[in-house]
Design an enzyme around this catalytic site. Sequence first.
Site, PDB file in Angstrom:
ATOM      1  CG  ASP A   1     -34.024  19.243  79.620  1.00  0.00           C
ATOM      2  OD1 ASP A   1     -34.309  20.297  79.025  1.00  0.00           O
ATOM      3  OD2 ASP A   1     -32.853  18.820  79.726  1.00  0.00           O
TER       4      ASP A   1
ATOM      5  CG  ASP B   1     -28.228  23.018  78.236  1.00  0.00           C
ATOM      6  OD1 ASP B   1     -28.819  22.977  79.325  1.00  0.00           O
ATOM      7  OD2 ASP B   1     -28.607  22.389  77.230  1.00  0.00           O
TER       8      ASP B   1
END
Length: 743
Positions: free
Chosen positions: A485, A555
């Site tokens: 990430d 997301d």
Amino acid sequence: MKQHASTRRLALALAAAFAAPLAVAATPPREVAPRYDASSHVFRLDAGKVTYAMGVDPDGRLQTLYWGARLAADDPLGPATPAPERSSFDPKGALSRQEYAGWGGNITAMPALKVKFDDGNRDLILRYDSYRIDHGALAILMRDVKAGVDVTLRYTADPATGVIGRSARIENKSTQALTIDSAAAATWSLPSGSDYSLRYLTGTWAGEWHLQTRAITQGATVLESRRGSTGDENNPWFAINRGGAWNEEHGDVWFGALAWSGSWQIRVDEDILGQVRVTGGFNPFDFGYRLKPGESLDTPVFYGGYTADGMGEASRLLHRFEKASVLPHGEQAKLRPVLYNSWEATEFKVDEAGQEQLAERAAKLGVERFVVDDGWFGARNSDHAGLGDWTVNRTKFPNGLKPLIDKVHTLGMSFGLWVEPEMVNSDSDLYRAHPDWVLNFPDRQRSEGRNQLVLNLAREDVKAHVFEVLDRLLAENDIQFLKWDYNRNWSEPGWPQMSPDEQQKVYVAYTRNLYDILRRLREKHPGVEIESCSGGGARVDLGVMALTDEVWPSDNTDASDRLSIQDGFSQAYAPATMMSWVTGSPTWVNNRAMSLDFRFLSSMQGGLGIGANLLTWSEADNTTARHYITAYKAIRTTVQRGDLYRLLSPQNRAAWSATSSVSTDRKQAVLFAFQRQGEEARAFPTLRLQGLDPVARYRMRFIHGAAVPGTPEVASGAYWMAHGVDLLIKGDFDAAGAVFEAP
């Protein structure tokens, strides 16, 4: 030593991502030989259904001659001639279609390269010097002999898709230092016209991949990221149509994608003659790359393609190229496993017992990979602390990760971890020990995002540290997967350890060191797969894709929003790379409730994952999940490796969406159809499939849903494509999934 095919393919993809010297000279899978006609000074590449040609004009400039549908081998394409001067305000330097123009002479168009020398000279005129062809790759040397600058232009052409790769190496051959103010990988020139329109992708966190269309008119459209990484505000991809009729099946489309994961820019210009140019490479904002005598800079690769068969085929060509020539292992890549991620169930409250319980639930559903998300390391009980301290939290995992990993493996699943190695919390042991390791300007504020700062990977000591901690993590634990990430943009991008005139190299050095870390990890731990994630889809590009196995497009896991997100993503990138999760309902994004059927079918259009809290699922939910996971495993080869056809677009919040995927042998097709909102008793549109074998007989069976009464179970491919199928879809958030199979 004979190199394994998958290793060789990875090396080629890495070379393209780095634009290393002579990277394009490596042997492609099927060789395409460029041709040079010495009598007309014309270079020509023919690949797939595409011809690309350029020629040297009498002034020594390299001019684009043609880029479009493939021509006959003996069709004339030259010689190149200088553009006529319209007036003293419109000199030929402003109007010539140069392949790679330096800023010098009477040029007023956007150049590909702008430099300044320490003696104050900023004039640069690149003229043809020589060429060489090596294993299907073309290298053309352009020079400004007096200034002492060499630029080697590199070209590859993929024989299957006609996708052309272009990049440049800039060398300082003079006796003084110079600074590169801007450097493009390439300029693409289209035929003159007044009816072009542009498509590009925009977005924001949780709202990525919006497809935009605008007419190209005189002036410039600039797509860019100044964020230090790819960014989700724009994506480094474009498509241009001529004639204004955007259609999935028909129309001329030129398209391209930049393989770079740092700050970038693509600029689309139309001049007074209706000539359209697309120039892309490093973002010139805050850019300055100093070259001492003898030093060089390699640009990223800028890929471009053409089709006469509409946007659908443009996407499929790019998908095929990505799967075969960009992604690690190419056509030998593994299928994406069904994945479970524990974030939604536990967030930071992870521990050994809780993760084992979730793993047991996931295994019973048929999940193949179990991933522990944030919270397993350091003092990581929230996003305020611990980032950068990549040691196992012994309160949560008293015996380390091994008992959990062994449990997951015993359950028949591979094991993965979330990491964010490029970032650090100010409340961390790493930052307390090395506050100088972050991007910063001395004596200025250090702006945080998500309570974190950006480690300066351009520094060799930081690069070495990040590699070492990840290497140790993988060496000490039997891990098969990393979710990598990256959760904020850059700010204060200083590099105080460098002299002021060298600090702006940070934009290039950081990204190249990131690539090198990924490359070295893959070489040392070949069994580990990596997902590129950046707060969702903020780092998705062909550069990082050459070093990772999958990407996280957003997301936002709302299954309805995902239809638009996935549609936009698929314009540029292959569904084989796209992870999509089934998460809880109502969704955290919109507080919208949707059936588990709708959520699964939405997610099955890419790599299938589950992110819901399985501890809250009923036995009926588990039964439904097992059904869809079993069904997905029977179709995922087609979904991930087949050809995608977009039948109904969900863009602009449209009520309907439909896609079909067709296997490479055309023996299986998978149809997904969705209705977000029912109104006025409208029937769902008839769906006409594409890409089937017209003479083959296909049997239709449903994963979920049904067709209207009277629909045959078996019919020819021609029937399903021409007559189509009517589905019983009614009401809000209803969906159907069907499989068409030929013997």
